[in-house]
Design an enzyme around this catalytic site. Structure first.
Site, PDB file in Angstrom:
ATOM      1  CG  HIS A  22      -0.392   0.292   2.474  1.00  0.00           C
ATOM      2  ND1 HIS A  22      -1.121   0.782   3.661  1.00  0.00           N
ATOM      3  CD2 HIS A  22       0.811   0.337   3.147  1.00  0.00           C
ATOM      4  CE1 HIS A  22      -0.609   0.980   4.507  1.00  0.00           C
ATOM      5  NE2 HIS A  22       0.831   0.790   4.356  1.00  0.00           N
ATOM      6  CG  ASP A  23       4.182   2.174   2.586  1.00  0.00           C
ATOM      7  OD1 ASP A  23       3.118   2.793   3.009  1.00  0.00           O
ATOM      8  OD2 ASP A  23       4.838   1.156   3.174  1.00  0.00           O
TER       9      ASP A  23
ATOM     10  CD  GLU B 104      -0.950  -3.768   1.941  1.00  0.00           C
ATOM     11  OE1 GLU B 104      -1.619  -2.962   2.431  1.00  0.00           O
ATOM     12  OE2 GLU B 104       0.390  -3.708   1.833  1.00  0.00           O
TER      13      GLU B 104
ATOM     14  CD  GLU C  17      -4.874   1.075   2.517  1.00  0.00           C
ATOM     15  OE1 GLU C  17      -4.521  -0.069   2.161  1.00  0.00           O
ATOM     16  OE2 GLU C  17      -3.938   1.751   3.398  1.00  0.00           O
TER      17      GLU C  17
END
Length: 360
Positions: A265-266, A294, A325
């Site tokens: 998600h980064d 996640e 996300e």
């Protein structure tokens, strides 16, 4: 002429805007309670009931604002952070005092010994002015496509952390508390998934805490904690865990399975695909798998964590450089492009889901 229903709808709309406009007050009152350690004070009295005077007596201060505390507690009671009821101490019908207690929510804010399931460090981190100021830049992000944290502080979050020891400590404490909570939930929700694994590499595993927690429950697993060289250089020894330094964009150590928690998600889609392709090279083609922990967004969902997932997506705008996300279709796309055409989503008792992905 406007109908009564229209008037009611307009008033509700106005009230809704007022509520959202001042939603920050809930966060600030919560942060105040954590800073003053009010949950711990009430807990020290057996969890309540406890008077305001008793709470105040445990807060070190040369000039204590008891009336301020009463007003803050009133809002937090309204928000179900604390419970409250009135009693009449001397039998008089007119005199009364409020007694406070802990709720299931405030028990997540305890910071003393034995409170490993505490979100207090995350409250202090996310509601600190350093991490609140990038939220003021969302409009500029939309207009320019820039990075909110860099707009607010003139540098990336990792550079800011390396130059600011206090922020680095605040950030690490916040990440550590959420990691511990999420890993315990993952172990509980993925019991059968770890049993058949002989070796497991945790990509972006930091100093190895998450992997150590997994191996504590599954000691037959040989663990490899994989992160940047300067990160693993300071990692403590953990039973069953070997620390390996490197770059996930170049190569990933071989193992039966790859574990990644709150890593993808980064990153944007292109970078995620690069990471996933390296994961595919690291595992056996016939029986290997990637275990991704996640958020799986459900924008229309009514689950207890579904709205928080949408907030986390905006959090990625505020605090990361291109991360986001994803909903199931978005996950499916990057998994297929990364070499994982088959996947399974498993819910856990937490904000995170497990995405079990296979190369065949």
């Amino acid at each position: 002429m406007e109908s009564l229903d229209d008037t009611e709808a307009a008033l509700r709309g106005q009230a809704h805007i007022w509520k959202l406009m001042f939603a920050f007050a809930d966060s600030m009152a919560l942060k105040c309670a954590v800073e003053l350690r009010i949950p711990d004070i009430i807990h020290s009295y057996g969890g309540g009931p406890v008077t305001l005077v008793q709470i105040a007596s445990r807060i070190p201060s040369p000039s204590f604002g008891t009336t301020y505390l009463a007003r803050i507690m009133r809002l937090l009671v309204r928000k179900n952070i604390f419970s409250a009821h009135c009693r009449q101490p001397d039998g008089s019908r007119e005199s009364h005092e409020t007694l406070y207690g802990l709720t299931p929510s405030s028990r997540w804010l305890l910071q003393g010994p034995g409170s490993e399931n505490s979100l207090a460090p995350m409250v202090l981190m996310e509601d600190h002015q350093w991490l609140m100021s990038p939220w003021h830049c969302l409009g500029d992000c939309v207009r320019t496509g820039g990075v909110a944290f860099e707009m607010a502080h003139g540098r990336k979050i990792w550079d800011f952390a390396s130059e600011n020891p206090e922020f680095n400590r605040l950030f690490n404490d916040g990440m550590a508390c959420t990691s511990g909570i999420s890993v315990r939930a993952l172990v509980e929700g993925y019991k059968d998934g770890f049993k058949s694994i002989g070796s497991l590499v945790d990509v972006g595993g930091g100093i190895g805490g998450a992997l150590a927690e997994i191996i504590k429950s599954y000691p037959h697993i040989r663990g490899i904690n994989f992160d940047l060289h300067h990160v693993v250089a300071t990692a403590p020894a953990h039973d069953g865990v070997t620390h390996v330094g490197g770059d996930m964009f170049e190569t990933i150590p071989h193992a039966d399975a790859v574990f990644m928690k709150w890593i993808l998600h980064d990153w944007g889609d292109e970078d995620c695909v690069k990471i996933l392709k390296n994961c595919r090279k690291a595992i056996p083609e016939n029986n290997g798998k990637v275990i991704i922990a996640e958020v799986v967004l459900k924008p229309e969902g009514d689950g207890m964590f579904d709205e928080i997932g949408l907030v986390f997506d905006l959090l990625m705008i505020a605090h990361s450089s291109g991360g986001k996300e994803r909903d199931e279709l978005e996950w499916k796309k990057i998994l297929e492009e990364g070499g994982f055409p088959r996947y399974n989503i498993i819910k856990t008792p937490s904000l995170l889901s497990i995405i079990e992905a296979y190369p065949l």
